[in-house]
Scaffold this motif. Structure first.
Motif, PDB file in Angstrom:
ATOM      1  N   ASP A 129      -0.408  51.722  24.605  1.00 50.44           N
ATOM      2  CA  ASP A 129       0.038  50.675  25.531  1.00 50.44           C
ATOM      3  C   ASP A 129       0.844  51.256  26.693  1.00 50.44           C
ATOM      4  O   ASP A 129       1.349  50.509  27.533  1.00 50.44           O
ATOM      5  N   SER A 189      -0.065  51.812  14.036  1.00 47.88           N
ATOM      6  CA  SER A 189       0.711  50.761  13.394  1.00 47.88           C
ATOM      7  C   SER A 189       1.952  51.328  12.712  1.00 47.88           C
ATOM      8  O   SER A 189       2.843  50.586  12.316  1.00 47.88           O
ATOM      9  N   ASP A 208       4.264  44.529  17.416  1.00 48.42           N
ATOM     10  CA  ASP A 208       3.591  44.379  18.711  1.00 48.42           C
ATOM     11  C   ASP A 208       4.570  44.392  19.882  1.00 48.42           C
ATOM     12  O   ASP A 208       4.220  44.785  20.998  1.00 48.42           O
TER      13      ASP A 208
END
Ligand code: MG
Length: 301
Positions: A129, A189, A208
């Protein structure tokens, strides 16, 4: 280039699947404290840090040539690449995390938290990200050997995340003694973080929103040496620098085996066109060995 017979100690029969070369290659000798290996797939070269000599070196995979990459380097320690292939570095000297742009200029990404200077960023990893995660122990300010002696301004040694949208530096873990190497697992994760002083490796769940939960001990070492740099392979195994070895842990935490080296190991990275060659920085030298497995592919690749 010197060849040294591979000393791979097996603690579990599953380690047999990873073995490759019979010899370790010593690609370079002459650093004081080698760290921060980073492999550039597009250029097929490796850059690493020689912290006390305030320089970075570059090894060309196709010619074997070695020369300076950056000197002075600002006592750079850990390095990685971002999604655009740009170099991200932890500088002890200026106590900051930087990005080297495509035009060669250097941008400061983080140098403080809540108005206080960072201790001395040590190692860094980028998530898909675009967030940048780094550790901040004090090794670069304890004396003049690995940086510049200075007062610690932040009360603690934390793990931080640089937000890809705002650029803000946020603390994500504040209960470490000496956080050091760090790496995400295959689907990002989970985040593994070494605590050198506590001689263990912890694993966190990544939410997240970029915060962490959990943090149990994944692996511990009962010797006097602590954990330093770490990377994962494409089977989810964790490869970590501990003392004069690279330990290989199964995803379930079992110590499968260890690769013993002639010197204290600081860090490692998988490289080569197939990512099946591991490069190891160990005190005076850069070593490599080809294995029968591949390094983890960044999830954005
Ligand atoms: Mg380190």
């Amino acid at each position: 280039m010197e060849l040294i017979p591979v000393d791979f100690e097996a603690f579990d029969k599953r380690i047999a699947a990873v073995r490759g070369d019979r010899n370790l290659e010593r690609l370079h000798r002459g650093t004081r404290w080698a760290e921060g290996p980073v492999y550039f797939p597009a250029g097929r070269f490796l850059v690493w840090s020689d912290i006390p000599n305030d320089r970075m070196l570059r090894w060309d995979e196709q010619t074997g040539a070695i020369g300076p990459f950056r000197q002075p380097s600002g006592y750079v320690n850990g390095n990685t690449l971002d999604r655009e292939g740009r170099l991200i570095s932890c500088e002890h000297g200026a106590r900051r995390v930087t990005r080297t742009e495509h035009d060669g200029s250097v941008t400061t990404l983080a140098d403080s938290w809540r108005g206080r200077r960072l201790n001395s960023p040590n190692d860094v990893v980028v998530r898909s990200d675009g967030s940048i995660w780094f550790t901040d122990p004090p090794y670069g300010i304890l004396g003049d050997y690995e940086g510049h002696r200075a007062e610690q301004e932040i009360d603690g040694c934390h793990v931080y995340r640089i937000d890809p949208g705002t650029g803000a530096t946020e603390m994500v873990a504040g209960d470490f003694a000496r956080p050091n190497g760090l790496a995400f697992d295959l689907d990002e994760s989970r985040l593994f973080v070494a605590d050198t002083q506590e001689r263990h490796l912890r694993v966190f769940d990544v939410r997240d929103d970029g915060t962490l939960t959990g943090g149990r001990v994944f692996a511990a070492h009962d010797g006097k040496e602590g954990f330093d740099g770490l990377r994962l392979d494409d089977g989810g195994r964790v490869w970590a620098a501990v003392g004069s070895s690279v330990h290989c842990y199964d995803p379930d935490g079992t110590l499968l085996g260890r690769l013993n080296l002639p010197e204290s190991v600081s860090n490692l990275v998988f490289g080569g066109p197939k990512r099946n060659r591991v490069f190891i920085t160990a005190t005076t030298s850069l070593y490599s060995v080809m294995l029968n497995i591949r390094g983890a592919r960044p999830v954005w690749a």
